[in-house]
Design a protein around this motif. Structure first.
Motif, mmCIF file in Angstrom:
data_model
loop_
_atom_site.group_PDB
_atom_site.id
_atom_site.type_symbol
_atom_site.label_atom_id
_atom_site.label_comp_id
_atom_site.label_asym_id
_atom_site.label_seq_id
_atom_site.Cartn_x
_atom_site.Cartn_y
_atom_site.Cartn_z
ATOM 1 N N ASN A 1 1.012 -13.799 1.776
ATOM 2 C CA ASN A 1 -0.399 -13.818 1.360
ATOM 3 C C ASN A 1 -0.558 -14.796 0.209
ATOM 4 O OD1 ASN A 1 0.288 -12.262 -1.110
ATOM 5 N ND2 ASN A 1 0.763 -10.693 0.405
ATOM 6 N N THR B 1 0.849 -1.202 0.000
ATOM 7 C CA THR B 1 0.000 0.000 0.000
ATOM 8 C C THR B 1 0.884 1.252 0.000
ATOM 9 O OG1 THR B 1 -1.628 -1.231 1.293
ATOM 10 C CG2 THR B 1 -1.895 1.146 1.228
ATOM 11 N N ASP C 1 9.629 2.864 7.446
ATOM 12 C CA ASP C 1 9.141 1.556 7.912
ATOM 13 C C ASP C 1 10.022 1.087 9.062
ATOM 14 O OD1 ASP C 1 7.156 -0.758 6.456
ATOM 15 O OD2 ASP C 1 8.515 -1.423 8.047
ATOM 16 N N LYS C 2 9.397 0.438 10.020
ATOM 17 C CA LYS C 2 10.145 -0.003 11.202
ATOM 18 C C LYS C 2 11.032 -1.205 10.888
ATOM 19 C CE LYS C 2 6.088 -2.504 13.035
ATOM 20 N NZ LYS C 2 6.424 -3.903 12.781
ATOM 21 N N GLY D 1 -6.203 -6.399 -0.910
ATOM 22 C CA GLY D 1 -5.311 -5.247 -0.864
ATOM 23 C C GLY D 1 -4.146 -5.292 -1.840
ATOM 24 N N LEU D 2 -3.653 -6.506 -2.103
ATOM 25 C CA LEU D 2 -2.536 -6.632 -3.042
ATOM 26 C C LEU D 2 -3.013 -6.226 -4.444
ATOM 27 C CD1 LEU D 2 0.363 -7.832 -2.746
ATOM 28 C CD2 LEU D 2 -0.575 -9.966 -3.610
ATOM 29 N N THR D 3 -4.175 -6.747 -4.807
ATOM 30 C CA THR D 3 -4.757 -6.443 -6.119
ATOM 31 C C THR D 3 -5.069 -4.954 -6.232
ATOM 32 O OG1 THR D 3 -5.902 -8.556 -5.850
ATOM 33 C CG2 THR D 3 -6.594 -7.167 -7.696
ATOM 34 N N LEU E 1 7.870 4.770 13.828
ATOM 35 C CA LEU E 1 7.119 5.927 14.327
ATOM 36 C C LEU E 1 6.576 5.595 15.716
ATOM 37 C CD1 LEU E 1 5.716 8.703 13.679
ATOM 38 C CD2 LEU E 1 3.776 7.356 12.888
ATOM 39 N N ILE F 1 -6.486 -2.557 5.206
ATOM 40 C CA ILE F 1 -6.254 -3.059 3.836
ATOM 41 C C ILE F 1 -6.007 -4.572 3.902
ATOM 42 C CG2 ILE F 1 -5.001 -2.710 1.668
ATOM 43 C CD1 ILE F 1 -6.449 -0.178 2.592
ATOM 44 N N TYR G 1 -0.357 -21.385 5.543
ATOM 45 C CA TYR G 1 -0.163 -21.965 4.200
ATOM 46 C C TYR G 1 0.861 -23.091 4.224
ATOM 47 C CZ TYR G 1 -2.011 -17.571 2.259
ATOM 48 O OH TYR G 1 -2.789 -16.490 1.928
ATOM 49 N N THR H 1 2.368 -7.815 6.031
ATOM 50 C CA THR H 1 1.414 -8.693 5.347
ATOM 51 C C THR H 1 1.750 -8.851 3.859
ATOM 52 O OG1 THR H 1 -0.248 -8.008 6.933
ATOM 53 C CG2 THR H 1 -1.064 -9.017 4.930
ATOM 54 N N SER H 2 2.405 -7.845 3.299
ATOM 55 C CA SER H 2 2.700 -7.898 1.858
ATOM 56 C C SER H 2 3.660 -9.022 1.482
ATOM 57 C CB SER H 2 3.261 -6.553 1.388
ATOM 58 O OG SER H 2 2.322 -5.546 1.643
ATOM 59 N N ILE I 1 -2.756 -13.565 -5.105
ATOM 60 C CA ILE I 1 -3.741 -13.649 -6.183
ATOM 61 C C ILE I 1 -4.164 -12.245 -6.599
ATOM 62 C CG2 ILE I 1 -6.014 -14.581 -6.848
ATOM 63 C CD1 ILE I 1 -3.923 -16.709 -5.896
HETATM 64 C C1 LIG Z 1 -3.538 -14.729 4.538
HETATM 65 C C2 LIG Z 1 -3.649 -13.581 3.584
HETATM 66 C C3 LIG Z 1 -3.947 -13.786 2.237
HETATM 67 C C4 LIG Z 1 -4.084 -12.724 1.367
HETATM 68 N N1 LIG Z 1 -4.257 -12.953 0.049
HETATM 69 C C5 LIG Z 1 -4.398 -11.931 -0.818
HETATM 70 C C6 LIG Z 1 -4.539 -12.163 -2.198
HETATM 71 O O1 LIG Z 1 -4.437 -13.290 -2.669
HETATM 72 N N2 LIG Z 1 -4.768 -11.115 -3.014
HETATM 73 C C7 LIG Z 1 -4.872 -9.850 -2.538
HETATM 74 O O2 LIG Z 1 -5.155 -8.954 -3.323
HETATM 75 N N3 LIG Z 1 -4.659 -9.578 -1.229
HETATM 76 C C8 LIG Z 1 -4.409 -10.589 -0.368
HETATM 77 N N4 LIG Z 1 -4.187 -10.343 0.954
HETATM 78 C C9 LIG Z 1 -4.161 -8.971 1.417
HETATM 79 C C10 LIG Z 1 -2.837 -8.282 1.138
HETATM 80 O O3 LIG Z 1 -1.755 -9.109 1.436
HETATM 81 C C11 LIG Z 1 -2.791 -7.007 1.994
HETATM 82 O O4 LIG Z 1 -3.942 -6.266 1.741
HETATM 83 C C12 LIG Z 1 -1.596 -6.134 1.710
HETATM 84 O O5 LIG Z 1 -0.395 -6.859 1.712
HETATM 85 C C13 LIG Z 1 -1.535 -5.032 2.763
HETATM 86 O O6 LIG Z 1 -0.413 -4.249 2.522
HETATM 87 P P1 LIG Z 1 -0.077 -3.018 3.455
HETATM 88 O O7 LIG Z 1 1.028 -2.307 2.811
HETATM 89 O O8 LIG Z 1 -1.331 -2.264 3.741
HETATM 90 O O9 LIG Z 1 0.352 -3.675 4.848
HETATM 91 P P2 LIG Z 1 1.768 -4.312 5.238
HETATM 92 O O10 LIG Z 1 2.355 -5.077 4.147
HETATM 93 O O11 LIG Z 1 1.555 -5.026 6.532
HETATM 94 O O12 LIG Z 1 2.695 -3.058 5.471
HETATM 95 C C14 LIG Z 1 2.560 -2.201 6.573
HETATM 96 C C15 LIG Z 1 3.938 -1.737 6.966
HETATM 97 O O13 LIG Z 1 3.842 -0.751 7.994
HETATM 98 C C16 LIG Z 1 4.978 -0.877 8.820
HETATM 99 N N5 LIG Z 1 4.699 -0.239 10.105
HETATM 100 C C17 LIG Z 1 3.724 -0.553 10.979
HETATM 101 N N6 LIG Z 1 3.788 0.251 12.061
HETATM 102 C C18 LIG Z 1 4.827 1.095 11.860
HETATM 103 C C19 LIG Z 1 5.403 2.150 12.634
HETATM 104 N N7 LIG Z 1 4.923 2.497 13.833
HETATM 105 N N8 LIG Z 1 6.483 2.784 12.142
HETATM 106 C C20 LIG Z 1 7.000 2.439 10.937
HETATM 107 N N9 LIG Z 1 6.488 1.434 10.170
HETATM 108 C C21 LIG Z 1 5.414 0.782 10.620
HETATM 109 C C22 LIG Z 1 5.164 -2.384 8.923
HETATM 110 O O14 LIG Z 1 6.486 -2.721 9.300
HETATM 111 C C23 LIG Z 1 4.810 -2.855 7.528
HETATM 112 O O15 LIG Z 1 5.940 -3.028 6.716
HETATM 113 C C24 LIG Z 1 -3.984 -11.403 1.851
HETATM 114 C C25 LIG Z 1 -3.651 -11.187 3.192
HETATM 115 C C26 LIG Z 1 -3.449 -12.265 4.034
HETATM 116 C C27 LIG Z 1 -3.005 -12.032 5.429
#
Ligand SMILES: Cc1cc2nc3c(=O)[nH]c(=O)nc-3n(C[C@H](O)[C@H](O)[C@H](O)COP(=O)(O)OP(=O)(O)OC[C@H]3O[C@@H](n4cnc5c(N)ncnc54)[C@H](O)[C@@H]3O)c2cc1C
Length: 476
Positions: A44, A12, A31-32, A339-341, A172, A335, A225, A40-41, A47
């Protein structure tokens, strides 16, 4: 003083940064963790969903469809492995057709145009290993599979190449706001900015609370998984789902872009946002449910297991918009899937929200949407590989035998715009250690290469940042 700071270098945050890097802005992503895509990225199902599952009218539906439509172009611009395999939702009783019809109507309302309900004969023609009990299925040709680390890393690299800054291991811990300026307390000192974007995944509620915003909660929902060896990768040709439940899209069986077979996830609400452990109970559940779709699934092919945590928001939808306490704090929270899509579409939407809240977006004429393509040795033809070896003998030195990763590939991963700084970061960029032996043979050699390239002693090379060193003392 930055125009915008984005908290979170997951998919995201990466796509928000990439979108904002089109404009004349000073942007910082923090990022921490020690690398991008560490939340989460990285764990997953990978897909690219077609978009029939989300409730019509929600942000999940809207941004899933938009993201799906953008993904082919994005994957070309960012050199990301992506295959539009299509997906199937299979049913084991003829009555299931009613639920499939509902999904099809929902998909139609969301704008998925090519959904089709197919019978047993066609299903078996498409998927010879499908269960004999599967009698009807919903076919979505526009679903696909993608590499989630490449998607995140390359989007962030593209943002950085277009002028955004990235600070890793920068956590943060506090936010204050005075005279239109945010003061961010971080482990790397105080950072100031005019706009703050909260893309902190599982911790986006904690970040909101730092600014006095208690409007939503994020609860972790674990999904486990198993990953099977490449000899099982062509066991199914498409993403095979069963009917979705109120906890998600259910257990799937899918090929991965690198030719493995991925099976999972289950869905378990937990309390601990750091608990990515797998359990024998969870993995058995995943295998047993997957065997309803593909009964001959051979557990001898399992090479590893992992778990990911869904950032399940209390509102039931993506939370994208200005905070109720400060319209210069923009959330991209809750998200969870898809969210990946949706990530590229979330990037666009957040830029739009920032604009509506006063941020001036002035085009940058030299913005380039492409990243430089790198062809790893394993993807070269024999003649290309021979040529490469002539130019640089490191292309001829295989480090990871399972995945055919060469020393040249590993060196290139360390020298990238966002270079690998530890063994897991090399693994995510190159696949060294992702094969059948899971790094048993190549890890020491990767440590050696990292040590040489980074100019640090072996004892300082880590598995995944922090204190995760391999060697405690140098042996004589
Ligand atoms: C089991 C599973 C299956 C999934 N399958 C799919 C799929 O097939 N297709 C699809 O479209 N989506 C899928 N998703 C959803 C998708 O993976 C997520 O929506 C997406 O990865 C979210 O990304 P993000 O960047 O929002 O969060 P994240 O990848 O979690 O990134 C958030 C970042 O914030 C950082 N952070 C947090 N707090 C702080 C702080 N205080 N200071 C600095 N940094 C901080 C963390 O270190 C982290 O790197 C799946 C999720 C899961 C769990």
């Amino acid at each position: 003083m930055y125009d915008v700071v984005v908290v979170g270098a997951g998919v995201t945050g990466a796509f928000i940064a990439r979108e904002l890097s089109k404009y004349r802005l000073s942007i910082l992503v923090i990022d921490k963790e020690s690398d991008v895509a560490m939340g989460t990225s990285k764990a997953n199902s990978a897909i690219v969903h077609a978009g029939y599952d989300a409730v019509p009218g929600t942000l999940k539906a809207l941004l899933n469809i938009r993201g799906n439509k953008m993904m082919k172009r994005i994957s070309e611009e960012l050199d990301v492995s992506f295959k539009m395999t299509g997906s199937l939702v299979v049913c084991f009783s003829k009555d299931g057709i009613f639920e499939l019809e509902e999904l099809k109507i929902r998909g139609f309302k969301n704008g998925v145009e090519d959904l089709e309900i197919i019978g047993a004969d066609r299903l078996r023609e498409m998927e010879p290993n499908i269960s004999p009990n599967a009698v009807v299925a919903l076919y979505a040709p526009s679903a696909g599979i993608i590499c989630p680390y490449e998607l995140t890393l390359h989007a962030m690299e593209n943002a950085v190449e277009n002028g955004a800054e990235l600070k890793l291991e920068c956590e943060l811990s506090g936010i204050s706001y005075d005279r239109e300026v945010f003061r961010l307390e971080t482990t790397k000192g105080v950072i100031e900015c005019r706009y703050l974007v909260n893309a902190a995944g599982l911790y986006s509620d904690t970040v909101a609370e730092m600014a006095g915003d208690h409007s939503f909660r994020i609860n972790p929902r674990k999904g486990e998984y198993v990953l099977l060896d490449k000899i099982y990768g062509s066991f199914v040709n498409r993403v095979i789902f069963q009917l979705p439940t109120d906890k998600g899209k259910g257990v799937l069986v899918t090929p991965t872009v690198d030719g493995n077979l991925l099976v999972g996830p289950n869905a378990e609400d937990i309390d601990d946002k750091t608990d990515t452990s797998t359990t024998s109970r969870g993995l058995s559940e995943v295998i047993n449910v997957a065997r309803l779709s593909v009964p001959s699934l051979d557990t001898r092919g399992i090479i590893t297991s992992f778990a990911g945590l869904r950032a399940t928001g209390s509102t039931g939808d993506f939370i994208i918009g200005p905070s109720p306490v400060n319209n210069k704090l923009i959330h991209a929270a809750g998200i969870e899937s898809p969210g990946l899509t949706a990530a590229p579409a979330i990037g666009e939407m957040v830029a739009d929200v920032l604009k509506k809240n006063g941020l001036k977006l002035e085009d940058k004429p030299d913005y380039c949407p492409y990243i430089e393509k790198y062809t790893p040795s394993r993807k070269m033809s024999e003649s290309q590989w021979n040529e490469a070896v002539k130019k640089d003998p490191a292309h001829g030195r295989i480090v990871c035998r399972c995945e055919k990763i060469t020393e040249a590939d590993i060196v290139a991963s360390i020298r990238r715009t966002i270079g690998a700084r530890n063994v897991d970061a090399v693994k995510r960029r190159t696949r060294a250690g992702m094969g059948r032996c899971q790094g048993g043979f190549c890890s020491p050699r990767v440590v050696e290469i990292l040590s040489k390239e980074l100019g640090i002693p072996f004892e300082e090379v880590t598995k995944s940042g922090g204190k995760s060193v391999f060697l405690l003392k140098k042996t004589k």
